[in-house]
Motif scaffolding. Structure first.
Motif, mmCIF file in Angstrom:
data_model
loop_
_atom_site.group_PDB
_atom_site.id
_atom_site.type_symbol
_atom_site.label_atom_id
_atom_site.label_comp_id
_atom_site.label_asym_id
_atom_site.label_seq_id
_atom_site.Cartn_x
_atom_site.Cartn_y
_atom_site.Cartn_z
ATOM 1 N N MET A 1 -4.837 9.749 -4.666
ATOM 2 C CA MET A 1 -4.935 10.898 -5.573
ATOM 3 C C MET A 1 -6.308 11.576 -5.458
ATOM 4 O O MET A 1 -6.422 12.792 -5.555
ATOM 5 N N ARG B 1 -6.159 13.668 -2.331
ATOM 6 C CA ARG B 1 -5.393 14.892 -2.611
ATOM 7 C C ARG B 1 -6.238 15.891 -3.386
ATOM 8 O O ARG B 1 -6.302 17.071 -3.042
ATOM 9 N N ARG B 2 -6.906 15.399 -4.426
ATOM 10 C CA ARG B 2 -7.718 16.291 -5.259
ATOM 11 C C ARG B 2 -8.831 16.937 -4.438
ATOM 12 O O ARG B 2 -9.035 18.153 -4.481
ATOM 13 N N ARG C 1 -9.108 17.249 -1.112
ATOM 14 C CA ARG C 1 -8.603 18.100 -0.027
ATOM 15 C C ARG C 1 -8.162 19.445 -0.573
ATOM 16 O O ARG C 1 -8.440 20.489 0.012
ATOM 17 N N LEU C 2 -7.478 19.419 -1.719
ATOM 18 C CA LEU C 2 -7.043 20.675 -2.333
ATOM 19 C C LEU C 2 -8.224 21.493 -2.850
ATOM 20 O O LEU C 2 -8.131 22.709 -2.985
ATOM 21 N N CYS D 1 -3.502 14.627 5.655
ATOM 22 C CA CYS D 1 -2.641 15.804 5.586
ATOM 23 C C CYS D 1 -1.372 15.498 4.797
ATOM 24 O O CYS D 1 -0.973 16.271 3.916
ATOM 25 N N ILE E 1 -0.895 13.205 2.534
ATOM 26 C CA ILE E 1 -1.228 13.015 1.120
ATOM 27 C C ILE E 1 -1.448 14.364 0.448
ATOM 28 O O ILE E 1 -0.913 14.641 -0.628
ATOM 29 N N SER E 2 -2.227 15.222 1.088
ATOM 30 C CA SER E 2 -2.564 16.501 0.459
ATOM 31 C C SER E 2 -1.363 17.435 0.344
ATOM 32 O O SER E 2 -1.302 18.254 -0.563
ATOM 33 N N LYS E 3 -0.389 17.294 1.237
ATOM 34 C CA LYS E 3 0.813 18.144 1.184
ATOM 35 C C LYS E 3 1.947 17.489 0.399
ATOM 36 O O LYS E 3 3.051 18.017 0.338
ATOM 37 N N GLY E 4 1.685 16.311 -0.190
ATOM 38 C CA GLY E 4 2.687 15.647 -1.019
ATOM 39 C C GLY E 4 3.802 14.972 -0.233
ATOM 40 O O GLY E 4 4.879 14.738 -0.759
ATOM 41 N N TRP F 1 2.785 9.079 -0.885
ATOM 42 C CA TRP F 1 2.318 8.672 -2.217
ATOM 43 C C TRP F 1 2.987 9.487 -3.319
ATOM 44 O O TRP F 1 2.512 9.527 -4.434
ATOM 45 N N THR F 2 4.143 10.086 -3.011
ATOM 46 C CA THR F 2 4.822 10.877 -4.040
ATOM 47 C C THR F 2 5.794 10.045 -4.866
ATOM 48 O O THR F 2 6.172 10.446 -5.943
#
Length: 158
Positions: A109, A112-113, A115-116, A136, A138-141, A144-145
Motif C-alpha cells: 500500500m 501504491r501511495r 507511486r501514485l 507497476c 501494485i500501482s495499477k491495482g 494486492w487487490t
C-alpha cells in the motif's frame, strides 16, 4: 434418503480407513505428496476426502477442509465445505500457508501511495527489492487487490 449406490460407495470408502483415538479416519491406501488419500476411477485420480464429502453431503464445494487438520483423514464429521478463499484463510490461520510474497500488505500500500504521488517505479523497486513490473502491478491495482486479513474461522476458536 440416500440412493443405494451412493451409500454403497460411501461404505466402501469408510471400510478402508483406520480409526484413531482422536476420531480421525485415516486412509490406508495411496497418498499424494501432501499426505491426502488418493483413489482412482479408471484414469482419473481424486482426493478421498473430497469424494467422501460429496457422497456424504451430496455436494462438491470448491474446497473441502479438515477441522482436524489431518490430511489423510476422511471422517465425514471432520470435513467442511467452503470456497478456495476460505481454504486459504483456514491454511493461513493454521500456519500452513506458503507465501512467496516479498512484501507485506502495508508495504504494498505504501508503494501504491508513493507511486501514485509520482515517485519513480525504478527507485521504489530498488528500495523494496522487487521488480519494476511488481511496482507497476501494485500501482495499477493488478496485485494486492484481494488481500483479506486472516481471521480465525468459527471451528478454529477454542
Amino acid at each position: 434418503m440416500p440412493r443405494p449406490i451412493i451409500e454403497k460407495d460411501l461404505q466402501w470408502f469408510l471400510s478402508r480407513g483406520v480409526r484413531t483415538a482422536s476420531g480421525c479416519l485415516l486412509w490406508t491406501g495411496k497418498k499424494d505428496r501432501s499426505g491426502y488419500g488418493i483413489s482412482s476411477t479408471g484414469a482419473r485420480e481424486y482426493r478421498v476426502h473430497r469424494k467422501v464429502f460429496a457422497l456424504r453431503f451430496g455436494e462438491e464445494p470448491e474446497a473441502v477442509m479438515h477441522i482436524c487438520d489431518t490430511p489423510p483423514c476422511f471422517e465425514p464429521t471432520h470435513l467442511i465445505g467452503g470456497t478456495r478463499a476460505e481454504n486459504n484463510l483456514d491454511k493461513a490461520a493454521k500456519g500452513r500457508a506458503r507465501s512467496r510474497a516479498k512484501l507485506t500488505f502495508e508495504q504494498a500500500m505504501e508503494i501504491r501511495r508513493r507511486r501514485l504521488a509520482g515517485e519513480e517505479g525504478k527507485s521504489l523497486a530498488l528500495e523494496y527489492g522487487v521488480t519494476q513490473a511488481t511496482v507497476c502491478d501494485i500501482s495499477k491495482g493488478r496485485s494486492w487487490t484481494n488481500y483479506v486479513p486472516i481471521e480465525p474461522r468459527p471451528h478454529d476458536r477454542k
